[in-house]
Design an enzyme around this catalytic site. Structure first.
Site, PDB file in Angstrom:
ATOM      1  N   ARG A 239     -16.958   0.017 -23.847  1.00 22.92           N
ATOM      2  CA  ARG A 239     -17.456  -0.142 -22.476  1.00 22.92           C
ATOM      3  C   ARG A 239     -16.679   0.721 -21.485  1.00 22.92           C
ATOM      4  O   ARG A 239     -15.576   1.170 -21.762  1.00 22.92           O
ATOM      5  CB  ARG A 239     -17.247  -1.599 -22.025  1.00 22.92           C
ATOM      6  CG  ARG A 239     -18.228  -2.569 -22.600  1.00 22.92           C
ATOM      7  CD  ARG A 239     -17.837  -3.986 -22.237  1.00 22.92           C
ATOM      8  NE  ARG A 239     -18.863  -4.921 -22.663  1.00 22.92           N
ATOM      9  CZ  ARG A 239     -18.667  -6.214 -22.861  1.00 22.92           C
ATOM     10  NH1 ARG A 239     -17.463  -6.736 -22.687  1.00 22.92           N
ATOM     11  NH2 ARG A 239     -19.656  -6.995 -23.217  1.00 22.92           N
TER      12      ARG A 239
ATOM     13  N   ASP B 265       0.810  -1.227   0.000  1.00 24.34           N
ATOM     14  CA  ASP B 265       0.000   0.000   0.000  1.00 24.34           C
ATOM     15  C   ASP B 265       0.841   1.275   0.000  1.00 24.34           C
ATOM     16  O   ASP B 265       0.346   2.348  -0.329  1.00 24.34           O
ATOM     17  CB  ASP B 265      -0.930   0.026   1.211  1.00 24.34           C
ATOM     18  CG  ASP B 265      -2.038  -1.014   1.131  1.00 24.34           C
ATOM     19  OD1 ASP B 265      -2.090  -1.744   0.116  1.00 24.34           O
ATOM     20  OD2 ASP B 265      -2.849  -1.097   2.070  1.00 24.34           O
TER      21      ASP B 265
HETATM   22  O1  F6P Z   1      -2.342  -4.165   3.932  1.00 23.47           O
HETATM   23  C1  F6P Z   1      -2.020  -4.618   2.672  1.00 23.47           C
HETATM   24  C2  F6P Z   1      -3.229  -5.183   1.990  1.00 23.47           C
HETATM   25  O2  F6P Z   1      -2.763  -5.735   0.791  1.00 23.47           O
HETATM   26  C3  F6P Z   1      -4.353  -4.191   1.750  1.00 23.47           C
HETATM   27  O3  F6P Z   1      -4.190  -3.438   0.586  1.00 23.47           O
HETATM   28  C4  F6P Z   1      -5.558  -5.113   1.697  1.00 23.47           C
HETATM   29  O4  F6P Z   1      -6.716  -4.454   2.094  1.00 23.47           O
HETATM   30  C5  F6P Z   1      -5.223  -6.156   2.676  1.00 23.47           C
HETATM   31  O5  F6P Z   1      -3.825  -6.234   2.730  1.00 23.47           O
HETATM   32  C6  F6P Z   1      -5.827  -7.510   2.351  1.00 23.47           C
HETATM   33  O6  F6P Z   1      -5.528  -8.372   3.392  1.00 23.47           O
HETATM   34  P1  F6P Z   1      -5.843  -9.924   3.412  1.00 23.47           P
HETATM   35  O7  F6P Z   1      -4.848 -10.594   2.515  1.00 23.47           O
HETATM   36  O8  F6P Z   1      -5.637 -10.307   4.838  1.00 23.47           O
HETATM   37  O9  F6P Z   1      -7.240 -10.111   2.934  1.00 23.47           O
END
Ligand code: F6P
Length: 343
Positions: free
Chosen positions: A162, A127
């Protein structure tokens, strides 16, 4: 020294490159011995470990995921979790711990440092929302995967005339959406930092199509939300760190766009494909630099600190800083650059 290593939180391309660098520099230069804790803090609580040495790390540089496994376990949310973790660190004769993770993992590391654990942190998250470091490894890889996908979406969207809504990761910050949107030529970019107005999004799409142009790619971060009172989005279950499980805003958005504009609309949710697979060269280099600096920090006794990238130099900053402030998307990047290409 006997050094423990763990990876916590969501996995991220480049984790294995960090592990390899910590172990290589530690074993060869400092004469260290290593113990790998399995599945993040869960392995420390449960005393589950694996041997880590240069031999075990051969071939892992380009591999995604983490050979140590990971989890979102929070010792402070598990009955007796902290005491068990401290006990296991002692019984494993761990002199120092290298914790590789995002704000949650490093938040726990920071609290354990307060309990006397000799810990050094390495920041990771696709992120890219940790303010203590200019960039985290994994982000570059995630952006590249998203851009490759968007390039492909353009040709099918154009063929069918689209709108395609492409959802990317980004819980609290829209870095992946913004970078992938700019690099992929998005017609709209929606991020958590700025609640979107569905009416405005649709007007902008209609204007774009009225100019005789067709096919629009709307990039939306999974954490993006509609402005209050404009659209309803279902609430989600939360994990041990209180984060809701996201994913699916693109479906809500696509339905509204199709209804309000009459343009045929499709959805692509990239999800965990952004976190899987081999890291880019940039992420391998950054992860390697972080790993080398982390084990050097252990030998410098810089506990309670984490490695960070600032002005292309690796520096040490207090672990507390990793969790202090969220790094949100720069307004100038979004409105001064990305927005010029919207509509
Ligand atoms: O924190 C990193 C992240 O990749 C976020 O972007 C995402 O919301 C989350 O992890 C998803 O987490 P999990 O793999 O536990 O569903």
């Amino acid at each position: 020294m006997r050094v423990g290593v763990l990876t916590g939180g969501g996995d991220c391309p480049g984790l294995n490159a960090v592990i390899r660098a910590v172990v290589r520099k530690g074993e060869v230069t400092h004469g260290d011995e290593f113990v790998g804790f399995l599945d993040g803090w869960r392995g420390v609580i449960e005393g589950r470990t694996m041997t880590l040495d240069v031999e075990r790390c051969r071939g892992i540089l380009p591999r995604g995921g983490t050979i140590l496994g990971t989890s979102r376990t929070n010792p402070y949310k598990v009955e007796g979790g902290v005491d068990r973790a401290l006990h296991n660190l002692r019984s494993e004769r761990v002199d120092a711990l290298v914790a590789i993770g995002g704000e949650d993992t490093l938040g726990v590391a920071s609290r354990l440092a307060g309990e006397g654990v000799a810990v050094v942190g390495v920041p990771k998250t696709i992120d890219n929302d940790l303010s203590a470091t200019e960039v985290t490894f994994g982000f570059h890889t995630a952006v590249q995967i998203a851009v490759d996908a968007i390039d492909r979406l353009h040709t099918t969207a154009e063929s069918h005339d689209r709108v395609i809504v492409c959802e990317v990761m980004g819980r609290h910050a829209g870095w992946i959406a913004t970078y992938a949107g700019i690099a992929g030529g998005a017609a709209e970019i929606l991020i958590p930092e700025e609640p979107f107005d569905i009416e405005q999004v649709c007007t902008s799409l209609k204007n774009r199509h009225a100019k005789g142009r067709f096919a629009s790619i709307v990039v939306v971060a999974e954490g993006a939300l509609p402005a209050e009172g404009t659209l309803t989005v279902a609430s989600r279950e939360v994990d041990q760190f209180g984060h809701p499980r996201l994913g699916g805003i693109a479906n809500v958005l696509a339905e509204e766009i199709e209804q309000r504009t009459g343009f045929e609309t499709r959805v692509t949710i990239l999800g965990h494909v952004q976190r899987g697979g081999t890291p880019t060269a940039f992420d391998r280099v950054l992860a390697t630099r972080f790993g080398v600096a982390a084990i050097d920090a252990v030998h410098a006794g810089a506990f309670g600190q984490m490695v960070a990238l600032r002005a292309d130099r690796i520096v040490l900053v207090p672990l507390g800083e990793a969790v202090a402030e969220l790094k949100t998307v720069d307004e100038d990047l979004l409105h001064g650059v990305a927005e010029i290409f919207w509509g």
